[in-house]
Design an enzyme around this catalytic site. Structure first.
Site, PDB file in Angstrom:
ATOM      1  N   TYR A  28      -1.922  -5.005  -2.042  1.00 23.38           N
ATOM      2  CA  TYR A  28      -1.518  -5.577  -3.328  1.00 23.38           C
ATOM      3  C   TYR A  28      -0.417  -6.614  -3.117  1.00 23.38           C
ATOM      4  O   TYR A  28       0.534  -6.388  -2.369  1.00 23.38           O
ATOM      5  CB  TYR A  28      -1.031  -4.474  -4.266  1.00 23.38           C
ATOM      6  CG  TYR A  28      -0.887  -4.933  -5.688  1.00 23.38           C
ATOM      7  CD1 TYR A  28      -1.966  -5.464  -6.379  1.00 23.38           C
ATOM      8  CD2 TYR A  28       0.335  -4.845  -6.349  1.00 23.38           C
ATOM      9  CE1 TYR A  28      -1.841  -5.900  -7.683  1.00 23.38           C
ATOM     10  CE2 TYR A  28       0.464  -5.259  -7.661  1.00 23.38           C
ATOM     11  CZ  TYR A  28      -0.621  -5.786  -8.325  1.00 23.38           C
ATOM     12  OH  TYR A  28      -0.492  -6.218  -9.621  1.00 23.38           O
ATOM     13  N   GLU A  44      -9.634  -4.410 -13.629  1.00 23.93           N
ATOM     14  CA  GLU A  44      -9.292  -5.627 -14.365  1.00 23.93           C
ATOM     15  C   GLU A  44     -10.288  -6.764 -14.159  1.00 23.93           C
ATOM     16  O   GLU A  44     -10.555  -7.526 -15.077  1.00 23.93           O
ATOM     17  CB  GLU A  44      -7.879  -6.100 -13.987  1.00 23.93           C
ATOM     18  CG  GLU A  44      -6.783  -5.204 -14.520  1.00 23.93           C
ATOM     19  CD  GLU A  44      -5.402  -5.788 -14.322  1.00 23.93           C
ATOM     20  OE1 GLU A  44      -5.240  -7.006 -14.527  1.00 23.93           O
ATOM     21  OE2 GLU A  44      -4.480  -5.033 -13.953  1.00 23.93           O
ATOM     22  N   ARG A  63       1.713  -8.171  -5.336  1.00 23.93           N
ATOM     23  CA  ARG A  63       2.909  -8.287  -6.186  1.00 23.93           C
ATOM     24  C   ARG A  63       3.847  -7.133  -5.830  1.00 23.93           C
ATOM     25  O   ARG A  63       3.742  -6.043  -6.363  1.00 23.93           O
ATOM     26  CB  ARG A  63       2.537  -8.265  -7.675  1.00 23.93           C
ATOM     27  CG  ARG A  63       1.761  -9.501  -8.100  1.00 23.93           C
ATOM     28  CD  ARG A  63       1.544  -9.579  -9.602  1.00 23.93           C
ATOM     29  NE  ARG A  63       0.778 -10.768  -9.941  1.00 23.93           N
ATOM     30  CZ  ARG A  63      -0.552 -10.805 -10.047  1.00 23.93           C
ATOM     31  NH1 ARG A  63      -1.252  -9.692  -9.841  1.00 23.93           N
ATOM     32  NH2 ARG A  63      -1.176 -11.922 -10.352  1.00 23.93           N
ATOM     33  N   ASP A  70      -4.244  -2.772 -12.210  1.00 25.49           N
ATOM     34  CA  ASP A  70      -3.325  -3.078 -11.111  1.00 25.49           C
ATOM     35  C   ASP A  70      -2.128  -2.131 -11.074  1.00 25.49           C
ATOM     36  O   ASP A  70      -1.653  -1.654 -12.116  1.00 25.49           O
ATOM     37  CB  ASP A  70      -2.837  -4.519 -11.228  1.00 25.49           C
ATOM     38  CG  ASP A  70      -3.902  -5.525 -10.813  1.00 25.49           C
ATOM     39  OD1 ASP A  70      -4.921  -5.101 -10.237  1.00 25.49           O
ATOM     40  OD2 ASP A  70      -3.723  -6.729 -11.067  1.00 25.49           O
ATOM     41  N   ASP A 122       1.125  -2.046 -11.175  1.00 29.28           N
ATOM     42  CA  ASP A 122       2.446  -2.548 -11.530  1.00 29.28           C
ATOM     43  C   ASP A 122       2.655  -2.331 -13.025  1.00 29.28           C
ATOM     44  O   ASP A 122       1.824  -1.714 -13.698  1.00 29.28           O
ATOM     45  CB  ASP A 122       2.590  -4.031 -11.158  1.00 29.28           C
ATOM     46  CG  ASP A 122       1.488  -4.902 -11.764  1.00 29.28           C
ATOM     47  OD1 ASP A 122       0.770  -4.427 -12.668  1.00 29.28           O
ATOM     48  OD2 ASP A 122       1.351  -6.064 -11.339  1.00 29.28           O
ATOM     49  N   GLU A 154       2.503  -4.338 -15.555  1.00 25.59           N
ATOM     50  CA  GLU A 154       1.479  -4.962 -16.394  1.00 25.59           C
ATOM     51  C   GLU A 154       0.189  -4.158 -16.344  1.00 25.59           C
ATOM     52  O   GLU A 154      -0.468  -3.935 -17.361  1.00 25.59           O
ATOM     53  CB  GLU A 154       1.243  -6.400 -15.937  1.00 25.59           C
ATOM     54  CG  GLU A 154       0.730  -7.341 -17.008  1.00 25.59           C
ATOM     55  CD  GLU A 154       1.753  -7.616 -18.092  1.00 25.59           C
ATOM     56  OE1 GLU A 154       1.339  -7.833 -19.238  1.00 25.59           O
ATOM     57  OE2 GLU A 154       2.964  -7.606 -17.792  1.00 25.59           O
ATOM     58  N   HIS A 166       4.995  -0.168  -3.855  1.00 23.80           N
ATOM     59  CA  HIS A 166       3.876  -0.617  -3.021  1.00 23.80           C
ATOM     60  C   HIS A 166       4.382  -0.996  -1.644  1.00 23.80           C
ATOM     61  O   HIS A 166       5.562  -1.241  -1.439  1.00 23.80           O
ATOM     62  CB  HIS A 166       3.189  -1.833  -3.646  1.00 23.80           C
ATOM     63  CG  HIS A 166       2.964  -1.702  -5.114  1.00 23.80           C
ATOM     64  ND1 HIS A 166       2.187  -0.720  -5.653  1.00 23.80           N
ATOM     65  CD2 HIS A 166       3.442  -2.409  -6.154  1.00 23.80           C
ATOM     66  CE1 HIS A 166       2.172  -0.837  -6.972  1.00 23.80           C
ATOM     67  NE2 HIS A 166       2.948  -1.845  -7.299  1.00 23.80           N
TER      68      HIS A 166
END
Length: 789
Positions: A302, A10, A304, A83, A85, A87, A346
Site C-alpha cells: 500500500y 474500491e 499511502r 483501502d 487508511d 478514507e 502499514h
C-alpha cells in the site's frame, strides 16, 4: 444459486485481482470509491445541531448502489475491503449504512499488499469497522467543508471567482510565497576561494590542487580579493610542506525504504513525475497488473504510508535474494525506526515479491509503471544491503603559517550503490583532484594559484519534491494529502511551475496576504500542524471528533464575519513581462483564461494583441545573437499543442532587427567547444546528447540525423507558428475574442459534425465530430471547486 460471500473493494482492477485469489465462493465487486458524501449544492453540515453531517448518495452512482444492494442482500457475509487508511475506513462505514448491513453480516478486511497469501489470510482474520478512523476522517472532511464553503465565497466576492482556500492548501501557498520573498530579499555576500596548484618532488607525480583553509591552526574565510592577495604574498616564496596524511575508510549507509512522501520526492527528482501522477501509477501497481506466468499480481504494498516498518518475511526474502544475486558480503539486514507522530498502520512501500525483478516484468508494464516499479524495487533491495565503503585521503599542507587542504576518495566496496543511490534536489558539482601518493614532511613545488570570486546564493525555489519534504517536516498534511495539495495550488494558479521550480503568482500573493491578515490561524503553519495532531488523536480514540470542530469553528466564524465587513474588492496586479507588443510597443502582461496563462496587451480595447506565454531559454540565437524563447502553439490539423524555440526578434516591429530563427530542438546552456555557438539537443524525456547546428562547424549534426520523423512542409515550426490561434481568456478582451471565433467556426463545425456522423468509415472525421460535440458541453463550476481536496 447466489454466492455465499460478497467482497466490496474500491476499484475494478483490485476486484479482478482479488477475485482470482478467492475463488468461486466469493463474489468481488467494486464500489468505485465513495458512494455517499456531503451534498455539493450546500454545506451539508448542521452547525446548530453540533456539526451533524448530512450525507447523501452521490449523483450518478445510483446503478452501482442498486447493484451492490442486490448482491449484499443475497450474500451470507459481506466483506468490506476498501483501502487500509482513514478514507478507506470511512468508505466501508458509509457502505454499511447505505446498504443497510446488519452487524453480524458485516466484516472489515484490509490488504497491505494484493498477493494471494495476504488476501486469503486477511479474509480468515476479519475485524469490525474502526470507528475512531471513521471519526478522524469525518472531522477532516467537515473541517475542509466548513473552510471551503464558507471562506471560498469570500474570496470570490473580494478577489476573483473560482478561488478556494483550505487548511492545508493555504499553508502550502504561504510556504511558496515565503520562500520566494526570502529569495527576493536575499543580499549576496562576497567570498573568495584560493587553490594552490602543487606538484610533488617526483616530477612523474600527478599535479593536484589544495584549497586554502586558514592560518595558525584556525579556519579563516577570504572575504575579498585583498585578503586573497595577502595570503598569496605570504606564501608565494615559502616552501609547501605536507604536514599530515590521513587515510580512512568512510562508510555511507543506504536510504530507508519509501514512504509516500519520499516516493513522491524521488519520483519527481529521478523520473520527472508529478506527485499526482506518481500516486496514480503507484495505485495501479498496488491494485494489480497482469504478469505473464503469474496472472494478476499486486506488485507493491500500500502506497499511502509514513511508516518505515518492514515485515520479517520481507526482510528474510530480501536477504535471500541479495545473497543469491550479489553474494553474502552485500547482504545486511536493516530495521528502520519510524519517526515520532507517524501512523504505523502499514509497512513502508516495497515490492510485494522481491523476486519479481523489474527486468522480468518490464514487458507486462507500461513505461511509467516499469520506471516507478524499478524505483520502488531498487530502493527496497538497497535498504537491505551493506554500506558503501570509500577510501578517503585527507592531506594538510602548510606554507608560511597558512594551511591548505586536499581530499580525495575512491569507492572501495560498492555495497548498496550497486543497486541504487538517492537523488538530490539540487545537484551540486563536487570536484576532487586525484591525489598522488604523498608522505608527511614532503616538500611540494608550487606551480601557481587559482583565485575565484564567489557570492553566497539564496535558497532554491521549491520544487514538487522539496515542497512535499518541507510539508512533511512541518507536520502539514498527511500521506494522502501531499499530492492533492500541490495539484490544487497549481490548478488555482496561486503557484506556477517554471521548469521544475514552483513560483508564487501575484494572485497567490494577494490571497496569502488576505489569509495572513484576516485568518491568521488557518494560514499559520503551527496551527495546521497542531490540527493534524488533533486528528491523529481522534484516530487514536483520545479526543472526540466533534470537540475538534467546536474548538475550531468559534474563532473561524467571528473572523469570517469581520472580514466580510472590513474588506473591499481587491485587485490582483498584472504580472508584467519583458515581451513587447508588436502592434503598440507596450510591455505585455500575463492573463489567465480557460486554457491557462497567456500574454496580452494591457492597452485593450485600443490594442487586442495576444500571444502564447513564452519562456526564455539558455543560449543565444545562432543568427543574430538574441535571446532564444520557448513558445507553444496549436496544430491546425490535429488541434494538439506543440512546443518550438525561436529568436526573441521573430515578431520584432523593427524590420532591420527582425530574425526568422525557429527550431524544434532544445537549446542547452553549454556552448560548442569548437565554434562557440549555442548547442541544442533533441526534444523529449531522458538524456539526449547535445549537438551543434552550425553548418560550418566540424561538430555540426544534420537535421535528418537528429532522430526526428520527417514532417510535411506545412508542419514546419515557422508555418505552424504563423497559424497559431490566439489564446483565450476570462477577461472581457478574451471573451470577445472567443465569441468572434465561435461565430466564425460554427457553420464549419456543424457541417463537419454532420459529415462525420454520416460517414462511419472516416475515423478522423468521427474524431473531429466527437471533439466538436465535447466542446459544446461546458461544465458549470459549483462550490465544489472551492473546496480543498
Amino acid at each position: 444459486m447466489a454466492k455465499q460471500s460478497l467482497v466490496i473493494v474500491e476499484s475494478p482492477a483490485k476486484a479482478k485481482t482479488i477475485g482470482k485469489y478467492l475463488g468461486k465462493d466469493f463474489e468481488v465487486k467494486a464500489c468505485m470509491g465513495h458512494l455517499r458524501d456531503l451534498p455539493k449544492s450546500k454545506t451539508g453540515v448542521d452547525v446548530e445541531n453540533d456539526f451533524e453531517p448530512v450525507y447523501k448518495p452521490i449523483k450518478g452512482k445510483e446503478d452501482i448502489i442498486s447493484d451492490l444492494k442486490k448482491s449484499a442482500k443475497a450474500a451470507d457475509t459481506v466483506y468490506l475491503a476498501t483501502d487500509p487508511d482513514r478514507e478507506g475506513e470511512a468508505i466501508s462505514w458509509h457502505l454499511k449504512q447505505l446498504l443497510d448491513l446488519p452487524d453480524e453480516k458485516t466484516k472489515r478486511v484490509t490488504f497491505n499488499e494484493i498477493t494471494k497469501n495476504v488476501v486469503q489470510e486477511s479474509i480468515r482474520q476479519p475485524r469490525d469497522i474502526d470507528q475512531n478512523l471513521v471519526d478522524a476522517q469525518q472531522a477532516r472532511r467537515i473541517l475542509d467543508r466548513l473552510v471551503g464553503y464558507e471562506l471560498s465565497p469570500l474570496l470570490w466576492k473580494k478577489i476573483r471567482r473560482g478561488l478556494s482556500a483550505g487548511r492545508v492548501q493555504s499553508v502550502a501557498t504561504r510556504m511558496v510565497d515565503d520562500r520566494d520573498r526570502e529569495i527576493e530579499e536575499f543580499q549576496p555576500e562576497e567570498y573568495w576561494t584560493l587553490d594552490a596548484n602543487l606538484l610533488g618532488a617526483d616530477v612523474k607525480k600527478t599535479p593536484f590542487a589544495a584549497r586554502y583553509h586558514g592560518k595558525n591552526g584556525k579556519k579563516a574565510e577570504l572575504k575579498n580579493e585583498e585578503a586573497v592577495n595577502a595570503v598569496v604574498r605570504e606564501t608565494e616564496g615559502e616552501p609547501f610542506v605536507v604536514q599530515t596524511v590521513k587515510r580512512t575508510d568512510k562508510q555511507r549507509s543506504p536510504s530507508p525504504p519509501f514512504t509516500t512522501s519520499t516516493l513522491q520526492q524521488e519520483a519527481s527528482r529521478k523520473l520527472s513525475m508529478t506527485p499526482r501522477r506518481t500516486m496514480a501509477i503507484a495505485q495501479q501497481l498496488y491494485e494489480g497488473v497482469d504478469i505473464e506466468g503469474e496472472g494478476t499480481v499486486g506488485l507493491i504494498t500500500y502506497m499511502r504510508t509514513d511508516s518505515l516498518r518492514l515485515s520479517e518475511e520481507a526482510l528474510s526474502a530480501a536477504k535471500e535474494f541479495i545473497v543469491g544475486r550479489y553474494g553474502p558480503a552485500y547482504a545486511e539486514t536493516h530495521r528502520y525506526k519510524t519517526k515520532a507522530g507517524a501512523q504505523d498502520g502499514h509497512e513502508a512501500i516495497r515490492p510485494s515479491n522481491v523476486n519479481l525483478t523489474p527486468e522480468q516484468v518490464k514487458k507486462d508494464l507500461t513505461g511509467e509503471q516499469y520506471r516507478l516499479y524499478r524505483l520502488v524495487w531498487s530502493r527496497f533491495v538497497a535498504c537491505q544491503m551493506s554500506n558503501a565503503v570509500y577510501d578517503s585521503v585527507s592531506v594538510e599542507i602548510t606554507a608560511g603559517g597558512h594551511a591548505f587542504r586536499a581530499t580525495s576518495s575512491s569507492l572501495k566496496f560498492s555495497g548498496y550503490t550497486a543497486v541504487y543511490e538517492e537523488g538530490k534536489d539540487e545537484e551540486k558539482e563536487e570536484r576532487e583532484s586525484p591525489l598522488p601518493a604523498l608522505r608527511e614532511g614532503e616538500t611540494l613545488a608550487l606551480r601557481d594559484f587559482s583565485k575565484d570570486q564567489h557570492f553566497t546564493q539564496p535558497p532554491a525555489h521549491y520544487t514538487d519534491a522539496s515542497l512535499i519534504r518541507a510539508m512533511e517536516e512541518q507536520g502539514i498534511g498527511r500521506p494522502s494529502t501531499y499530492a492533492p495539495t500541490v495539484s490544487t495550488i497549481l490548478d488555482r494558479e496561486y503557484v506556477i511551475k517554471d521548469g521544475k521550480y514552483l513560483r508564487i503568482t501575484n494572485l497567490g500573493r494577494v490571497v496569502t496576504a488576505l489569509m495572513k491578515d484576516k485568518f491568521s490561524d488557518i494560514a499559520d503553519m503551527k496551527f495546521t500542524a497542531n490540527m493534524e495532531e488533533k486528528l491523529d488523536s481522534v484516530e487514536e480514540g483520545k479526543t472526540p471528533w466533534k470537540g475538534v470542530l467546536r474548538d475550531f469553528y468559534g474563532d473561524f466564524e467571528s473572523h469570517l464575519r469581520q472580514a466580510e465587513q472590513d474588506l473591499t474588492r481587491i485587485k490582483v496586479p498584472d504580472e508584467v513581462s519583458e515581451e513587447i507588443c508588436p502592434e503598440c510597443g507596450r510591455n505585455l502582461v500575463v492573463k489567465s483564461g480557460r486554457f491557462g496563462r497567456f500574454l496580452a496587451c494591457p492597452g485593450y480595447p485600443e490594442c487586442s494583441f495576444t500571444m502564447p506565454l513564452v519562456v526564455a531559454m539558455p543560449g543565444r540565437c545562432p543568427k543574430c545573437g538574441g535571446r532564444i524563447m520557448k513558445r507553444t502553439g496549436n496544430s491546425k490539423k490535429t488541434g494538439k499543442q506543440y512546443t518550438y524555440y525561436c529568436c526573441e526578434h521573430v515578431n520584432s516591429r523593427d524590420e532591420a532587427n527582425k530574425c526568422d530563427f525557429m527550431t524544434w530542438d532544445v537549446p542547452v546552456k553549454d556552448d560548442c567547444p569548437v565554434c562557440g555557438h549555442t548547442m541544442f539537443k533533441k526534444a523529449g524525456k531522458g538524456f539526449k546528447k547535445p549537438f551543434c547546428i552550425n553548418p560550418v562547424c566540424p561538430n555540426f549534426l544534420p537535421e535528418d540525423k537528429r532522430g526526428y520523423p520527417k514532417k510535411p512542409a506545412a508542419e514546419s515550426a515557422a508555418e505552424t507558428a504563423e497559424t497559431n490561434e490566439t489564446a483565450e481568456g476570462t477577461d472581457e478582451q478574451a471573451e470577445k475574442t472567443a465569441v468572434k471565433k465561435a461565430a466564425a467556426k460554427k457553420p464549419a463545425a456543424k457541417k463537419n459534425a454532420a459529415k462525420a456522423a454520416s460517414k462511419s468509415t472516416s475515423k478522423a472525421a468521427a474524431k473531429t465530430a466527437s471533439k466538436t460535440t465535447a466542446k459544446k458541453k461546458t461544465t458549470v463550476k459549483t462550490k465544489k471547486s472551492a473546496e480543498e481536496d
